[in-house]
Design a protein around this motif. Structure first.
Motif, PDB file in Angstrom:
ATOM      1  N   GLY A  33     -37.398  45.526-124.283  1.00  0.00           N
ATOM      2  CA  GLY A  33     -36.472  44.995-123.283  1.00  0.00           C
ATOM      3  C   GLY A  33     -36.480  45.739-121.962  1.00  0.00           C
ATOM      4  N   LYS A  34     -37.411  46.661-121.798  1.00  0.00           N
ATOM      5  CA  LYS A  34     -37.484  47.423-120.553  1.00  0.00           C
ATOM      6  C   LYS A  34     -38.368  46.694-119.545  1.00  0.00           C
ATOM      7  N   PRO A  35     -38.063  46.819-118.233  1.00  0.00           N
ATOM      8  CA  PRO A  35     -38.865  46.115-117.226  1.00  0.00           C
ATOM      9  C   PRO A  35     -40.303  46.599-117.205  1.00  0.00           C
ATOM     10  N   VAL A  36     -41.218  45.682-116.927  1.00  0.00           N
ATOM     11  CA  VAL A  36     -42.641  45.994-116.839  1.00  0.00           C
ATOM     12  C   VAL A  36     -43.003  46.263-115.385  1.00  0.00           C
ATOM     13  N   TYR A  37     -43.704  47.354-115.148  1.00  0.00           N
ATOM     14  CA  TYR A  37     -44.151  47.716-113.806  1.00  0.00           C
ATOM     15  C   TYR A  37     -45.656  47.487-113.684  1.00  0.00           C
ATOM     16  N   LYS A  38     -46.094  47.087-112.504  1.00  0.00           N
ATOM     17  CA  LYS A  38     -47.518  46.907-112.242  1.00  0.00           C
ATOM     18  C   LYS A  38     -47.909  47.702-111.000  1.00  0.00           C
ATOM     19  N   ASP A  39     -49.115  48.282-111.046  1.00  0.00           N
ATOM     20  CA  ASP A  39     -49.601  49.059-109.911  1.00  0.00           C
ATOM     21  C   ASP A  39     -49.865  48.156-108.712  1.00  0.00           C
ATOM     22  N   VAL A  40     -49.472  48.641-107.549  1.00  0.00           N
ATOM     23  CA  VAL A  40     -49.750  47.916-106.311  1.00  0.00           C
ATOM     24  C   VAL A  40     -51.217  48.086-105.927  1.00  0.00           C
ATOM     25  N   CYS A  41     -51.783  49.241-106.261  1.00  0.00           N
ATOM     26  CA  CYS A  41     -53.196  49.500-106.029  1.00  0.00           C
ATOM     27  C   CYS A  41     -53.689  50.404-107.146  1.00  0.00           C
ATOM     28  N   HIS A  42     -54.984  50.364-107.428  1.00  0.00           N
ATOM     29  CA  HIS A  42     -55.466  51.105-108.590  1.00  0.00           C
ATOM     30  C   HIS A  42     -56.995  51.162-108.608  1.00  0.00           C
ATOM     31  N   PRO A  43     -57.566  52.174-109.290  1.00  0.00           N
ATOM     32  CA  PRO A  43     -59.019  52.208-109.499  1.00  0.00           C
ATOM     33  C   PRO A  43     -59.430  51.060-110.419  1.00  0.00           C
TER      34      PRO A  43
END
Length: 238
Positions: free
Chosen positions: A164-174
């Motif tokens: 139930g925790k929010p999912v985070y996504k990288d704005v930029c990444h290798p």
């Protein structure tokens, strides 16, 4: 430097968001969440908006952006040109274009790290990456259970995980494992160097202050000693 631009038309975006963009440096590092917006003050005028974050003073700053005016103007013009080509091809949902295709080397970069510690936080340092044309800010170094790790700037999605925790996504990444390891190793090494320099500086300053205090205690001139003892003599005379 080889880079590619991919644009998607915003079909269900907010009123002034017209497109979504990602930019990839070589085949190694990707920038997401770039927006093409319409200027609310001038209908039909489009502009490029980089993702941003709010700093401690409440001001918004770009997470990444071109470092020179020449590259800024080149990239933004290419993004808008790619978007116009997409909208002219109604059958396509996205459009990708590459520049400097023959440059197949990994993008060169430098990193800058500032050690940062705050009680109750896992953050141990803040870093920036300069790709000789694009700079990435707000990269963080965290203390994990067993070791340090690097975290790219991210945003909270509308999704949640199994807990139930929010999912985070990288704005930029290798993109590749090879470049991931090279970049993250460089950041952690620079963090170690910065920590060592800070500790050395604190040690030198501490010794200088200690020497000043010791010298001050030893070096009392006859005049200073006389002035120091004068109240005692006056009291004895009374």
């Amino acid at each position: 430097m080889k880079y590619s631009i991919k644009v998607n038309e915003a079909k269900n975006g907010s009123e002034n968001i017209k497109g979504y963009v990602s930019v990839t440096l070589g085949d190694s590092f990707k920038f997401n969440n770039i927006l093409i917006r319409e200027d609310p003050r001038e209908a039909g005028r489009l502009f490029v908006a980089m993702p941003s974050y709010k700093d401690g003073k409440g001001d918004y700053k770009d997470i990444f952006n071109p470092t020179t005016k020449a590259f800024h103007d080149e990239m933004y013009a290419n993004i808008l040109e790619a978007f116009h080509k997409l909208t002219n091809e109604q059958a396509k949902s996205s459009y990708t274009v590459e520049y400097d295709k023959r440059d197949t080397k990994m993008p060169e970069f430098t990193v800058r790290v500032t050690p940062y510690e705050r009680e109750g936080s896992t953050i141990q340092g803040m870093a920036s990456i300069n790709f000789n044309g694009m700079v990435v800010n707000n990269v963080t170094i965290h203390q994990g259970r067993d070791n340090l790790f690097v975290s790219m700037p991210s945003y909270k999605t509308s999704q949640t995980d199994e807990h139930g925790k929010p999912v985070y996504k990288d704005v930029c990444h290798p993109i590749t494992a090879k470049f991931h390891d090279k970049l993250y190793s460089a950041i952690l090494q620079e963090y170690a160097n910065a920590r060592e320099q800070a500790q050395t500086k604190d040690s030198v300053i501490g010794k200088l202050n200690e020497n000043k205090e010791t010298a001050g205690q030893r070096d009392k001139s006859p005049r200073a000693q006389k002035e120091h003892d004068q109240p005692k003599r006056d009291e004895a005379q009374r």
